[in-house]
Design a protein around this motif. Structure first.
Motif, short mmCIF file in Angstrom:
data_model
loop_
_atom_site.label_atom_id
_atom_site.label_comp_id
_atom_site.label_asym_id
_atom_site.label_seq_id
_atom_site.Cartn_x
_atom_site.Cartn_y
_atom_site.Cartn_z
N ALA A 147 0.84 -1.21 0.00
CA ALA A 147 0.00 0.00 0.00
C ALA A 147 0.87 1.26 0.00
CB ALA A 147 -0.92 -0.01 1.22
N LYS A 148 1.97 1.22 0.76
CA LYS A 148 2.89 2.37 0.78
C LYS A 148 3.56 2.56 -0.57
CE LYS A 148 3.98 1.99 5.73
NZ LYS A 148 5.05 1.70 6.73
N ILE A 149 3.91 1.46 -1.22
CA ILE A 149 4.54 1.56 -2.54
C ILE A 149 3.57 2.22 -3.52
CG2 ILE A 149 5.36 0.21 -4.51
CD1 ILE A 149 6.43 -1.85 -2.43
N ALA A 150 2.32 1.78 -3.49
CA ALA A 150 1.32 2.36 -4.40
C ALA A 150 1.06 3.83 -4.08
CB ALA A 150 0.02 1.57 -4.30
N ASP A 151 0.96 4.17 -2.79
CA ASP A 151 0.68 5.56 -2.40
C ASP A 151 1.79 6.50 -2.85
OD1 ASP A 151 -1.70 4.89 -1.21
OD2 ASP A 151 -0.88 4.81 0.84
N SER A 152 3.02 6.01 -2.83
CA SER A 152 4.16 6.85 -3.22
C SER A 152 4.48 6.75 -4.71
CB SER A 152 5.40 6.45 -2.42
OG SER A 152 5.78 5.10 -2.74
N ALA A 153 3.74 5.86 -5.40
CA ALA A 153 3.99 5.62 -6.84
C ALA A 153 5.45 5.25 -7.10
CB ALA A 153 3.59 6.84 -7.67
N SER A 154 6.04 4.55 -6.14
CA SER A 154 7.41 4.07 -6.33
C SER A 154 7.39 2.88 -7.29
CB SER A 154 8.00 3.63 -4.99
OG SER A 154 8.10 4.72 -4.10
N PRO A 155 8.42 2.73 -8.12
CA PRO A 155 8.40 1.64 -9.11
C PRO A 155 8.37 0.26 -8.46
CG PRO A 155 10.53 2.74 -9.06
CD PRO A 155 9.62 3.57 -8.24
N PHE A 156 7.57 -0.61 -9.04
CA PHE A 156 7.45 -1.99 -8.57
C PHE A 156 7.51 -2.90 -9.79
CE2 PHE A 156 5.36 -5.93 -7.52
CZ PHE A 156 5.73 -6.18 -6.20
N VAL A 157 8.30 -3.97 -9.69
CA VAL A 157 8.44 -4.93 -10.78
C VAL A 157 7.69 -6.21 -10.44
CG1 VAL A 157 10.07 -6.49 -11.93
CG2 VAL A 157 10.61 -4.06 -11.71
N SER A 158 6.79 -6.59 -11.34
CA SER A 158 6.03 -7.83 -11.19
C SER A 158 6.50 -8.83 -12.25
CB SER A 158 4.53 -7.56 -11.40
OG SER A 158 3.81 -8.78 -11.51
N ARG A 159 6.56 -10.10 -11.87
CA ARG A 159 6.90 -11.11 -12.87
C ARG A 159 5.80 -11.24 -13.92
NH1 ARG A 159 9.36 -16.40 -9.94
NH2 ARG A 159 8.81 -17.23 -11.99
N GLY A 160 4.55 -11.19 -13.50
CA GLY A 160 3.44 -11.25 -14.45
C GLY A 160 3.43 -12.49 -15.31
N ASP A 161 3.91 -13.61 -14.75
CA ASP A 161 4.07 -14.82 -15.56
C ASP A 161 3.24 -16.00 -15.05
OD1 ASP A 161 5.43 -15.28 -13.22
OD2 ASP A 161 7.26 -16.04 -14.15
N ALA A 162 2.24 -15.72 -14.22
CA ALA A 162 1.38 -16.77 -13.67
C ALA A 162 2.16 -17.79 -12.85
CB ALA A 162 0.60 -17.48 -14.78
N SER A 163 3.30 -17.37 -12.32
CA SER A 163 4.11 -18.24 -11.46
C SER A 163 3.54 -18.24 -10.05
CB SER A 163 5.55 -17.73 -11.44
OG SER A 163 5.60 -16.43 -10.87
N GLY A 164 4.10 -19.12 -9.20
CA GLY A 164 3.70 -19.11 -7.80
C GLY A 164 4.01 -17.79 -7.13
#
Length: 296
Positions: A147-164
């Protein structure tokens, strides 16, 4: 074909049949008891996660298994858990080693799996720049950190590969009451790649990401990442692995052998010791119920 050559082939075939029959009568035969070129190797396909590959576990585990089972050769296909499970559905894998419990339960309920056994666990960690621009260090939970990452719009990297790992990440976002997407949230980046490559992208862009601890520790020790562990230890960050024998596996007996071996004393010994010397702690912890069948 000349009659003399046919006769020799016939006699040779009869002798081989007699040899195999004799060995079978003496309690069966192994690969070593049959003279070449009549030995046959079974090629087993193991579909697993990139985290088990990236930690180096298979570099130790597979040679140990093949030493104990010389008639079986293992081909590891390291992909996300979602893709590994799909390989099982499509008949392109004989055995799975994955860490996406909800998807595994569905796989079993849909009757694609023959057995599902508890194996091991480690945990996820939220990592990112040591400067911690979103100030997530010390957060009460991974959801609070997200939630803090989203509120600050800090960059976040997601795998986005349907992995565990990706499934766990999405659950954390849901717990935070959020559903970021690149189309509406420029700070949210999707790599579509495995854990090691996604950590590298996070490093290059000064971003946060969710990683399994084992892959992070190996990369950190090798100098392949400068990211710091900022959130850890919560119950929502546990990471459980299971081994699943595919019901319609082409090499079903070999798949059963692998499942029994990896949850048995020999496989457990390899997992229990892996990483302890290099990192001061094992990278995976055996489940208390290791080897117990779970179908739900």
């Amino acid at each position: 074909m000349p009659s003399s050559r046919r006769g020799r082939l016939l006699v040779g075939g009869v002798l081989i049949a007699v040899l195999l029959s004799t060995l079978a009568g003496c309690g069966g035969y192994t690969k070593e008891s049959i003279p070449p070129p009549y030995r046959k190797t079974v090629n087993l396909t193991l579909a697993s996660t990139t985290s088990t590959q990236d930690t180096g576990l298979f570099d130790v585990l597979i040679p140990a298994f093949e030493k104990d089972n010389p008639a079986i050769k293992v081909k590891v296909v390291a992909v996300g858990s979602g893709e590994a499970i799909q390989m099982g559905k499509d008949g392109n894998a004989d055995v799975l080693l994955v860490h996406s419990p909800a998807d595994e339960v569905t796989f079993m309920q849909d009757d694609y799996g023959l057995t599902r056994k508890a194996l091991m666990y480690n945990d996820f960690v939220v990592i990112g720049p040591a400067s911690d621009p979103a100030h997530i260090k010390g957060s009460a939970s991974a959801a609070a950190a997200f939630a803090k990452i989203a509120d600050s719009a800090s960059p976040f990297v997601s795998r986005g590969d349907a992995s565990g790992t990706n499934s766990k990440e999405l659950k954390i976002w849901k717990a935070a009451g959020l559903s970021p997407a690149p189309a509406k949230d420029p700070w949210y980046k999707v790599t579509g790649q495995g854990m090691g490559d996604s950590i590298k992208v996070a490093d290059e862009t000064g971003a946060y990401t969710l990683s399994d601890r084992g892959t992070y520790l190996k990369m950190r020790a090798a100098g392949a990442t400068k990211a710091a562990v900022l959130v850890e230890g919560g119950k929502d960050l546990l990471n459980h692995y299971h081994v699943i024998v595919v019901r319609d596996a082409r090499r079903l007996d070999a798949a059963k052998t692998f499942s029994s071996w990896i949850t048995g004393p020999r496989g457990q010994a390899v997992i229990r010791d892996f990483g302890a010397r290099d990192y001061g702690r094992p990278l995976f912890i055996l489940e208390k119920s290791v080897g117990q069948e779970e179908d739900q």
